[in-house]
Write a protein that holds these residues in place. Structure first.
Motif, PDB file in Angstrom:
ATOM      1  N   ALA A  40      35.142  34.716  65.105  1.00  0.00           N
ATOM      2  CA  ALA A  40      34.998  36.244  65.401  1.00  0.00           C
ATOM      3  C   ALA A  40      34.860  37.189  64.337  1.00  0.00           C
ATOM      4  O   ALA A  40      35.195  38.228  64.369  1.00  0.00           O
ATOM      5  CB  ALA A  40      36.406  36.638  66.143  1.00  0.00           C
TER       6      ALA A  40
ATOM      7  N   GLN B 183      32.918  42.491  67.064  1.00  0.00           N
ATOM      8  CA  GLN B 183      33.994  41.445  67.065  1.00  0.00           C
ATOM      9  C   GLN B 183      34.573  41.279  68.555  1.00  0.00           C
ATOM     10  O   GLN B 183      34.554  40.182  68.930  1.00  0.00           O
ATOM     11  CB  GLN B 183      35.201  41.984  66.014  1.00  0.00           C
ATOM     12  CG  GLN B 183      36.106  40.948  65.734  1.00  0.00           C
ATOM     13  CD  GLN B 183      37.098  41.327  64.671  1.00  0.00           C
ATOM     14  OE1 GLN B 183      37.389  42.524  64.562  1.00  0.00           O
ATOM     15  NE2 GLN B 183      37.600  40.635  64.291  1.00  0.00           N
TER      16      GLN B 183
ATOM     17  N   GLU C 170      34.579  38.066  70.910  1.00  0.00           N
ATOM     18  CA  GLU C 170      35.791  37.538  71.276  1.00  0.00           C
ATOM     19  C   GLU C 170      35.818  37.477  72.803  1.00  0.00           C
ATOM     20  O   GLU C 170      36.630  36.795  73.688  1.00  0.00           O
ATOM     21  CB  GLU C 170      36.986  38.420  70.884  1.00  0.00           C
ATOM     22  CG  GLU C 170      37.242  38.197  69.517  1.00  0.00           C
ATOM     23  CD  GLU C 170      38.390  39.202  68.760  1.00  0.00           C
ATOM     24  OE1 GLU C 170      39.045  38.958  67.899  1.00  0.00           O
ATOM     25  OE2 GLU C 170      38.668  40.374  69.416  1.00  0.00           O
TER      26      GLU C 170
END
Length: 379
Positions: free
Chosen positions: A305, A354, A358
């Protein structure tokens, strides 16, 4: 009955293709295959990871010689002559180096082994090549030379761009059917486990850190990254750059660090068997490559991530979903400068990437990738 397979690769040093091959081998069953792995040079960090049931053969032993020091020249010349003879007269290789088996499959694990496999004296074997690079960016790979890959029974390619390159060159439906798009196998759980180990380089507080990982070749564009880094420092943007990797261009990159006077902010870490703690410790991943085939390292960054900046080379748009999962920049030094500056000035934008990573189901799960390659071994 087990399939007898010969796999050829230059060595098992620290490149992406070598790592992917070993990951693949670790997930094959010795009950189904009898595998001989032939290396031009018996060297590399991944040798110890090859399963014990796989037979390793080699042409020469020792580390790669990347210098022209007088004491190295005799060994270097001997290796070139010896390997050239075996390439020109493959029957000698199959008689004296290999165990005189009749293989069911002969597999070039990188495009550089294509001629060696196609020139095999075993005419009955199925021949497969695994292409990890966008060869259209390499001058010696003319269209005529690229068309020679259709002599293989299967051409495994790792990105949509490489897939399209060969489909455009195909002159028949039969040739088109030979081209197969696959994913490189990535051991996600192992990466996450290794990433938890300590990182031996302390992070400077209140300074953003960009990490880049790869073999130190001109292809990777580390020179461009370092020059962009210097320019940003001159403009007052404090940050750090970590480069994890080794290769024949390492002395030139080290010299550039000295010339630019960035020893305190740019760290050449060298090869690390476990690079993943550096991902975790850094803030962002930067891919500065001039060209790629399908930069698997981006999948590793996504597994952890990590917000990504990447030059627009082969595979990047496909992997980053046209910019949803990372910041794609033009393939230039100026764009690298602008990309670094953008993340420094807009950390909230990096955070969005990010979050997107995820929330996304990533497509390179290990068993699926291994199964897709095995399909063409068993076909």
């Amino acid at each position: 009955m087990k399939k007898k397979i010969l796999i050829r690769i230059g060595s098992l040093r620290h490149g992406g293709a070598e790592k992917v091959l070993v990951t693949f081998l670790k997930n094959l069953s010795p009950d189904k295959y009898e595998i001989d792995l032939l290396l031009n040079l018996y060297s590399g960090k991944y040798l110890k990871d090859v399963p014990s049931w796989i037979n390793i053969y080699y042409l020469n032993k020792g580390e790669m010689i990347t210098t022209n020091r007088p004491q190295d020249i005799p060994e270097k010349v001997f290796r070139v002559i010896y390997q050239t003879i075996l390439k020109k007269f493959p029957k000698l290789l199959y008689k004296f180096i290999l165990p005189q088996k009749i293989y069911d499959i002969e597999f070039a694990a990188i495009h550089g082994m294509a001629d060696e496999i196609l020139n095999s004296p075993i005419k009955s074997s199925k021949k497969i090549v695994w292409i990890h690079n966008d060869l259209s960016n390499i001058p010696e790979y003319t269209n005529e030379r690229l068309k020679s890959f259709f002599e293989f029974d299967r051409i495994l390619v790792i990105s949509e761009k490489i897939n399209q390159l060969f489909l455009d060159l195909a002159i028949s439906e039969n040739e088109k059917k030979k081209v197969v798009r696959i994913y490189n196998p990535i051991d996600v759980e192992e990466i996450k486990r290794l990433a938890k180990r300590p990182c031996d380089l302390p992070k400077i507080e209140n300074e953003l850190t960009f990490v880049s990982i790869g073999t130190v070749f001109p292809q990777k564009g580390f020179d461009r990254l370092l020059r962009a880094h210097r320019r940003l420092l001159d403009k007052g943007f404090k940050h750090q750059v970590w480069i994890v990797g080794d290769g024949y261009d390492f002395p030139n990159i080290k010299k550039l660090v000295d010339e630019l006077q960035i020893n305190d902010t740019a760290h050449l870490i060298g090869f690390k068997e476990n690079p993943y703690p550096y991902f975790i410790k850094s803030d962002y991943y930067i891919l500065s490559s001039r060209y790629e085939g399908y930069p698997t390292v981006l999948f590793e960054a996504m597994t952890l991530a990590k917000p990504i900046i990447a030059t627009d080379v082969s595979g990047v748009r496909e992997m980053l979903n046209d910019g949803e999962l990372g910041h794609i920049i033009e393939n230039s030094e100026e764009a690298i400068y602008d990309g670094l500056k953008y993340f420094i000035q807009h950390p909230e934008e990096a955070k969005k990437y990010q979050q997107n990573i995820e929330a996304k189901a990533l497509p390179f799960e290990l068993s699926n990738a291994v199964n897709s390659i095995e399909k063409y071994l068993n076909d």
